[in-house]
Motif scaffolding. Structure first.
Motif, PDB file in Angstrom:
ATOM      1  N   VAL A 168      30.022  22.825 -19.548  1.00 49.67           N
ATOM      2  CA  VAL A 168      31.097  21.874 -20.032  1.00 49.67           C
ATOM      3  C   VAL A 168      31.800  22.610 -21.257  1.00 49.67           C
ATOM      4  O   VAL A 168      31.166  22.641 -22.151  1.00 49.67           O
ATOM      5  N   SER A 169      32.963  22.803 -20.937  1.00 49.13           N
ATOM      6  CA  SER A 169      33.934  23.263 -21.916  1.00 49.13           C
ATOM      7  C   SER A 169      35.187  22.785 -22.319  1.00 49.13           C
ATOM      8  O   SER A 169      36.114  22.982 -23.341  1.00 49.13           O
ATOM      9  N   SER A 170      35.405  21.445 -21.966  1.00 47.25           N
ATOM     10  CA  SER A 170      36.293  20.456 -22.153  1.00 47.25           C
ATOM     11  C   SER A 170      35.685  19.044 -21.922  1.00 47.25           C
ATOM     12  O   SER A 170      35.204  18.836 -20.890  1.00 47.25           O
ATOM     13  N   PHE A 171      35.979  18.084 -22.866  1.00 47.21           N
ATOM     14  CA  PHE A 171      35.566  16.814 -22.638  1.00 47.21           C
ATOM     15  C   PHE A 171      36.780  15.679 -23.139  1.00 47.21           C
ATOM     16  O   PHE A 171      37.109  15.817 -24.218  1.00 47.21           O
ATOM     17  N   GLY A 172      36.958  14.959 -22.284  1.00 48.19           N
ATOM     18  CA  GLY A 172      38.067  13.927 -22.491  1.00 48.19           C
ATOM     19  C   GLY A 172      37.809  12.446 -22.323  1.00 48.19           C
ATOM     20  O   GLY A 172      37.021  12.182 -21.369  1.00 48.19           O
ATOM     21  N   ILE A 173      38.292  11.568 -23.305  1.00 45.87           N
ATOM     22  CA  ILE A 173      38.111  10.154 -23.064  1.00 45.87           C
ATOM     23  C   ILE A 173      39.585   9.601 -23.045  1.00 45.87           C
ATOM     24  O   ILE A 173      40.304   9.732 -24.085  1.00 45.87           O
ATOM     25  N   THR A 197      44.321  14.716 -17.678  1.00 42.94           N
ATOM     26  CA  THR A 197      43.296  15.416 -16.922  1.00 42.94           C
ATOM     27  C   THR A 197      44.029  16.727 -16.192  1.00 42.94           C
ATOM     28  O   THR A 197      43.346  17.803 -16.256  1.00 42.94           O
ATOM     29  N   PHE A 198      45.149  16.099 -15.680  1.00 44.53           N
ATOM     30  CA  PHE A 198      45.736  17.259 -14.801  1.00 44.53           C
ATOM     31  C   PHE A 198      46.124  18.401 -15.676  1.00 44.53           C
ATOM     32  O   PHE A 198      46.057  19.618 -15.493  1.00 44.53           O
ATOM     33  N   ALA A 199      46.734  18.236 -16.837  1.00 40.65           N
ATOM     34  CA  ALA A 199      47.076  19.263 -17.685  1.00 40.65           C
ATOM     35  C   ALA A 199      45.678  19.996 -18.567  1.00 40.65           C
ATOM     36  O   ALA A 199      45.731  21.171 -18.415  1.00 40.65           O
ATOM     37  N   ASN A 200      44.729  19.258 -18.450  1.00 42.77           N
ATOM     38  CA  ASN A 200      43.383  19.894 -19.092  1.00 42.77           C
ATOM     39  C   ASN A 200      42.975  20.855 -17.874  1.00 42.77           C
ATOM     40  O   ASN A 200      42.554  21.885 -18.149  1.00 42.77           O
ATOM     41  N   TYR A 201      43.083  20.453 -16.554  1.00 43.74           N
ATOM     42  CA  TYR A 201      42.643  21.310 -15.451  1.00 43.74           C
ATOM     43  C   TYR A 201      43.488  22.648 -15.269  1.00 43.74           C
ATOM     44  O   TYR A 201      42.922  23.809 -15.244  1.00 43.74           O
ATOM     45  N   ARG A 202      44.913  22.458 -15.508  1.00 43.88           N
ATOM     46  CA  ARG A 202      45.671  23.523 -15.568  1.00 43.88           C
ATOM     47  C   ARG A 202      45.590  24.468 -16.523  1.00 43.88           C
ATOM     48  O   ARG A 202      45.812  25.791 -16.594  1.00 43.88           O
ATOM     49  N   ALA A 203      44.894  24.255 -17.765  1.00 38.61           N
ATOM     50  CA  ALA A 203      44.556  25.112 -18.841  1.00 38.61           C
ATOM     51  C   ALA A 203      43.556  26.255 -18.467  1.00 38.61           C
ATOM     52  O   ALA A 203      43.628  27.121 -19.038  1.00 38.61           O
ATOM     53  N   TYR A 204      42.928  25.995 -17.618  1.00 37.36           N
ATOM     54  CA  TYR A 204      42.015  27.032 -16.697  1.00 37.36           C
ATOM     55  C   TYR A 204      42.304  28.222 -16.264  1.00 37.36           C
ATOM     56  O   TYR A 204      41.800  29.082 -15.489  1.00 37.36           O
ATOM     57  N   ASP A 205      43.763  27.806 -15.722  1.00 43.81           N
ATOM     58  CA  ASP A 205      44.426  28.864 -14.685  1.00 43.81           C
ATOM     59  C   ASP A 205      44.329  30.261 -14.830  1.00 43.81           C
ATOM     60  O   ASP A 205      43.880  31.005 -14.086  1.00 43.81           O
ATOM     61  N   ASN A 206      44.310  30.632 -16.096  1.00 43.49           N
ATOM     62  CA  ASN A 206      43.874  32.185 -16.411  1.00 43.49           C
ATOM     63  C   ASN A 206      42.598  32.307 -17.280  1.00 43.49           C
ATOM     64  O   ASN A 206      42.317  33.306 -17.576  1.00 43.49           O
ATOM     65  N   ILE A 207      41.712  31.292 -17.124  1.00 39.63           N
ATOM     66  CA  ILE A 207      40.482  31.585 -17.504  1.00 39.63           C
ATOM     67  C   ILE A 207      39.304  31.871 -16.495  1.00 39.63           C
ATOM     68  O   ILE A 207      38.622  32.679 -16.686  1.00 39.63           O
ATOM     69  N   ILE A 208      39.166  30.848 -15.605  1.00 36.12           N
ATOM     70  CA  ILE A 208      37.919  31.023 -14.632  1.00 36.12           C
ATOM     71  C   ILE A 208      38.671  30.735 -13.303  1.00 36.12           C
ATOM     72  O   ILE A 208      39.713  29.918 -13.043  1.00 36.12           O
ATOM     73  N   PRO A 209      38.376  31.446 -12.187  1.00 37.17           N
ATOM     74  CA  PRO A 209      38.880  31.364 -10.876  1.00 37.17           C
ATOM     75  C   PRO A 209      38.639  29.893 -10.130  1.00 37.17           C
ATOM     76  O   PRO A 209      39.548  29.549  -9.285  1.00 37.17           O
ATOM     77  N   MET A 210      37.404  29.084 -10.411  1.00 35.20           N
ATOM     78  CA  MET A 210      36.876  27.893  -9.811  1.00 35.20           C
ATOM     79  C   MET A 210      36.699  26.831 -10.834  1.00 35.20           C
ATOM     80  O   MET A 210      35.786  27.278 -11.693  1.00 35.20           O
ATOM     81  N   VAL A 211      36.994  25.652 -10.857  1.00 37.00           N
ATOM     82  CA  VAL A 211      36.876  24.743 -11.762  1.00 37.00           C
ATOM     83  C   VAL A 211      36.328  23.492 -11.226  1.00 37.00           C
ATOM     84  O   VAL A 211      36.635  22.968  -9.956  1.00 37.00           O
ATOM     85  N   ASN A 212      35.226  22.941 -11.765  1.00 40.02           N
ATOM     86  CA  ASN A 212      34.450  21.768 -11.291  1.00 40.02           C
ATOM     87  C   ASN A 212      34.646  20.778 -12.378  1.00 40.02           C
ATOM     88  O   ASN A 212      34.648  20.689 -13.494  1.00 40.02           O
ATOM     89  N   ILE A 213      35.094  19.555 -11.946  1.00 37.80           N
ATOM     90  CA  ILE A 213      35.773  18.354 -12.623  1.00 37.80           C
ATOM     91  C   ILE A 213      34.673  17.283 -12.287  1.00 37.80           C
ATOM     92  O   ILE A 213      34.379  17.014 -11.319  1.00 37.80           O
ATOM     93  N   VAL A 214      34.131  16.625 -13.445  1.00 41.67           N
ATOM     94  CA  VAL A 214      33.523  15.258 -13.304  1.00 41.67           C
ATOM     95  C   VAL A 214      34.304  14.136 -13.968  1.00 41.67           C
ATOM     96  O   VAL A 214      34.641  14.301 -15.206  1.00 41.67           O
ATOM     97  N   ASN A 215      34.569  12.859 -13.238  1.00 37.65           N
ATOM     98  CA  ASN A 215      35.088  12.028 -13.444  1.00 37.65           C
ATOM     99  C   ASN A 215      34.501  10.772 -13.531  1.00 37.65           C
ATOM    100  O   ASN A 215      33.656  10.508 -12.810  1.00 37.65           O
ATOM    101  N   VAL A 216      34.096  10.418 -14.932  1.00 35.34           N
ATOM    102  CA  VAL A 216      33.296   9.278 -15.116  1.00 35.34           C
ATOM    103  C   VAL A 216      34.415   7.981 -14.947  1.00 35.34           C
ATOM    104  O   VAL A 216      34.966   7.468 -16.006  1.00 35.34           O
ATOM    105  N   ASP A 217      34.285   7.092 -13.809  1.00 36.06           N
ATOM    106  CA  ASP A 217      35.306   6.431 -13.600  1.00 36.06           C
ATOM    107  C   ASP A 217      34.955   5.340 -12.611  1.00 36.06           C
ATOM    108  O   ASP A 217      33.961   5.532 -11.728  1.00 36.06           O
TER     109      ASP A 217
END
Length: 388
Positions: free
Chosen positions: A270-275, A129-149
């Protein structure tokens, strides 16, 4: 293009799919195979990617991960009444180091998200998920993450990243792009009091398993506001899973995790979904089938997406204003879908990350609470976060 990181879907899965009914997903999808090569991504809306990386799993003892069983289960399902183009792009193999795998994943996700293709990531350990989050660095300024856990996974950010402690890294790692982090389905006894206190202090949102099981619709507004959804399979209770996968007698059931997957699909943001945290086993058909059904419900949700958050035209919505503790709360209700939002006011005296009035997804119940002079908790946390 950097799709060289992806290896094709295995020949055994491809052979299996030739035996399927002509209407099955495995016969309808575009698949990266050694025979047909990499598919053309023109008009593709959703892309499945496997990541065979689990070395940062806190319980890692050298076991390899493979996703063939999930693919076989998914390919044999029939599509719903969708008009959605799905591709399976194959797997990212383990890099020389875990960082190499992160780099490959981040690079591929960034390309897909910029192409408006939603990646569905099937993973080893949840630190991906950390790599997924960093993929947004050049795309949007602020990211919201939801962790189903069942756990928050905050951990000690000073220590090396692990599957149960990657969120601390996300919080402290520059550039600081995380706006909100929410956990759905946490179980208190799996989380230290220090972590719970820190979640409170950072105004992050968290919903206990009991709350979510009693009312699954609580998850919908949270997922409506998410860019990244990360699901840890350990949130599912043991009786719903195969032997190697079982962790806790309590957890979400199969129906609930599929409902959450569908809410994630329906969310326009939601623009990425991980299991993650899948533990393969050749005598377990249940877990791969559950993951396959979660993917199916995510795709179904996506096929029902409706653009209902355009509030520039007064014909699109109804507006409600309430007064709570001398604070004016403004609610909007979409005429198209009946979904609700609440406005977070702009604070001109604060160096604000948002720079404008922001609409926060909420429930009808939040409006009823406000009418009864009770401040909605989601609004309070978002407002406080703006003030930091």
């Amino acid at each position: 293009m950097n799709f060289d990181f992806l290896s094709p879907v295995s020949d055994s899965v491809m052979a299996h799919s030739t035996l399927l009914a002509s209407q099955a997903l495995g016969r309808k999808m575009l698949i990266h195979s050694s025979q047909n090569g990499f598919p053309d991504l023109e008009d593709v809306q959703l892309a499945i990617i496997g990541v065979l990386e689990n070395r940062n799993d806190v319980d890692y003892i050298g076991d390899e991960i493979y996703l063939d069983n999930i693919r076989k289960s998914f390919y044999q399902l029939f599509p719903g009444n969708w008009n959605v183009k799905v591709a399976d792009l194959g797997d990212i193999n383990k890099g020389e180091t875990v960082e190499d795998t992160y780099y490959a994943l981040r690079t591929i996700l960034e390309i897909l998200i910029q192409k408006k293709i939603i990646p569905i990531i099937l993973g080893g350990s949840q630190d991906l998920t950390f790599a997924n989050y960093r993929a947004y660095d050049n795309i949007i300024p602020m990211v919201n993450i939801v962790n189903v856990d069942s756990k928050f996974n905050l951990g000690d950010s000073a220590k090396p990243i692990k599957s149960n402690s990657f969120v601390g890294k996300i919080v402290v790692d520059q550039p600081y792009n995380l706006f909100n982090y929410s956990t759905i389905g946490y179980q208190t006894y799996f989380n230290s009091q220090e972590e719970i206190d820190l979640m409170e202090k950072l105004y992050f949102e968290f919903y206990r398993l009991g709350e979510v099981s009693n009312n699954i619709t609580l998850a919908e507004p949270v997922l409506r506001d998410a860019n990244i959804v990360s699901v840890d399979l350990n949130v599912v209770k043991a009786s719903e899973l195969g032997g190697r996968q079982q962790l806790s007698p309590n957890g979400l059931d199969g129906k609930e995790i599929c409902a959450i997957s569908r809410y994630a699909g329906i969310s326009n943001k939601v623009s990425s979904f991980g299991i993650y945290e899948y533990k393969p086993s050749n005598d377990d058909d249940v877990t791969p089938m559950l993951v396959a059904q979660m993917i199916w419900y995510f795709i179904e949700g996506f096929s029902f997406r409706v653009s209902d958050d355009d509030f520039s035209n007064e014909n699109n919505y109804q507006k409600f204003i309430t007064l709570v503790e001398e604070q004016e709360l403004i609610f909007f209700k979409s005429n198209k879908t009946g979904r609700w939002w609440i406005e977070i006011p702009f604070l001109s005296n604060v160096n604000n990350k948002l720079k404008k009035h922001t609409l926060l997804p909420c429930m009808h119940q939040d409006y009823i609470d406000a009418c009864n002079n009770k401040v909605p908790e989601r609004w309070y946390k978002a407002f406080k976060k703006n003030c930091i």
